[in-house]
Write a protein that holds these residues in place. Structure first.
Motif, PDB file in Angstrom:
ATOM      1  N   UNK A 150      16.069  39.560 -17.971  1.00 56.65           N
ATOM      2  CA  UNK A 150      16.037  38.541 -16.930  1.00 56.65           C
ATOM      3  C   UNK A 150      15.693  37.197 -17.563  1.00 56.65           C
ATOM      4  N   UNK A 151      16.510  36.148 -17.358  1.00 56.11           N
ATOM      5  CA  UNK A 151      16.274  34.867 -18.039  1.00 56.11           C
ATOM      6  C   UNK A 151      14.852  34.336 -17.892  1.00 56.11           C
ATOM      7  N   UNK A 152      14.267  34.454 -16.725  1.00 55.26           N
ATOM      8  CA  UNK A 152      12.932  33.914 -16.508  1.00 55.26           C
ATOM      9  C   UNK A 152      11.828  34.696 -17.187  1.00 55.26           C
ATOM     10  N   UNK A 153      12.145  35.863 -17.752  1.00 55.77           N
ATOM     11  CA  UNK A 153      11.120  36.697 -18.379  1.00 55.77           C
ATOM     12  C   UNK A 153      11.255  36.761 -19.895  1.00 55.77           C
ATOM     13  N   UNK A 154      12.150  35.969 -20.472  1.00 55.56           N
ATOM     14  CA  UNK A 154      12.428  36.102 -21.903  1.00 55.56           C
ATOM     15  C   UNK A 154      11.240  35.743 -22.788  1.00 55.56           C
ATOM     16  N   UNK A 155      10.284  34.993 -22.267  1.00 56.82           N
ATOM     17  CA  UNK A 155       9.091  34.672 -23.047  1.00 56.82           C
ATOM     18  C   UNK A 155       7.861  35.423 -22.547  1.00 56.82           C
TER      19      UNK A 155
END
Length: 322
Positions: A150-155
């Motif tokens: 999920x893009x918002x969880x990549x970090x």
């Protein structure tokens, strides 16, 4: 979590590989056992001098640990990998690491750029363990892949994993490189003065609900100067010629470059201008500089005043003038 825990995410991409470089000794041992028909070399790709490999797995975090030299490691991996082969890079997450009170790691955006700027086709970015970390449960490996990419969880996980294909030709490499570059909108405006009174040409933008300079986004295949001329005619109904470059202002959120040009009216119908775009512009007027100072929005007047004071310069974004 260790690099070995991420191997289930990689194995589906390695089923036909005959040669693999793996920069993590423990992971290389597991791959050697799981892929008995595959030669697995546990070494830095810079030390490899054999035939091109099908995959180069940079799983030991060295891409991040080497700092500014990290892209050099990626370049070495590309040199040793066949066209269309797999490059994988696993790095500690900078935000996750910092939340633990430690230093190091990378941001997902930084890792993606480091790979794409080398012409790699980055087809998957994920954060192994992000879903487990947020859910307070054990890592589920491949079963977590949907939430972990999920893009918002990549970090948000302990690691960031990037998977990419090497290019098959120079055109593909160029396309991947240019797609990695930051995209900035170019806008252009005219600082147009009345040739007799010295008044400034201004328009009332009904979207912004205020007075501003005639200008807008530069169209594809036109220069910023051409854009300023076109916008001045469309918004203010005044044909102009550019007399000099006034200044360039850089902005963020969104990323954009704002070119300003000094201009003078040409032809006819400029004394009593009327917009050609009434759906965008409610009014057009010539204002003295004192009037313009009062009527223009603050950051646009700041640009005009700056260009008049020190013309022809480039000015960085100032959030206090946004």
């Amino acid at each position: 979590m260790t690099p070995v825990d991420t191997l289930p995410l990689l194995l589906p991409h390695l089923s036909t590989a005959t040669r693999i470089i793996c920069m993590d000794e423990a992971a290389a041992t597991v791959l050697d056992e799981r892929l008995p028909q595959t030669e697995v070399f546990s070494m830095d790709p810079a030390r490899y001098n054999g035939a091109p490999v099908d995959a180069c797995l940079l799983l030991d975090g060295d891409v991040a640990a080497r700092g500014v030299q990290g892209p050099v490691l990626i370049a070495k991996a590309i040199d040793t990998t066949r066209p269309g082969g797999l490059i994988a890079a696993l790095v500690p997450s900078q935000r996750f690491t910092q939340a633990s009170g430690k230093a190091g790691g990378m941001l997902a955006e930084t890792l993606h750029h480091a790979m794409a700027e080398r012409g790699l086709d980055v087809f998957t970015m994920l954060a192994p363990g992000a879903g487990a970390n947020l859910g307070g449960r054990p890592y589920a490996g491949y079963d977590d892949i949907t939430i972990d990419r999920t893009p918002g969880l990549l970090d948000a996980g302990p690691f960031i994993l990037a998977l990419a294909h090497t290019w098959k030709g120079s055109d593909e490499r160029s396309a991947n490189f240019f797609a990695s570059l930051p995209m900035r909108v170019a806008a252009a405006s005219a600082i147009c003065f009345h040739p007799v009174t010295g008044e400034l040409l201004c328009v009332y933008d009904n979207f912004k609900q205020g007075w501003t300079l005639p200008g807008g986004v530069v169209d594809k295949h036109e220069s910023p100067e051409e854009g300023a001329i076109r916008e001045c005619f469309e918004e203010a109904g005044v044909a102009v010629e550019v007399t000099a470059f006034a200044g360039l202002f850089t902005h963020s959120n969104p990323e954009r470059l704002h070119f300003l040009y000094f201009a003078s009216p040409v032809g006819q119908h400029w004394e009593h201008p009327q917009t050609a775009h009434p759906h965008e512009i409610d009014d057009v007027a010539w204002f003295s500089l004192d009037e313009a100072n009062k009527k223009l929005n603050a950051y646009m007047w700041h640009k005009v005043a700056t260009c008049l004071d020190v013309p022809g310069k480039t000015w960085p974004f100032d959030p206090n003038q946004q």
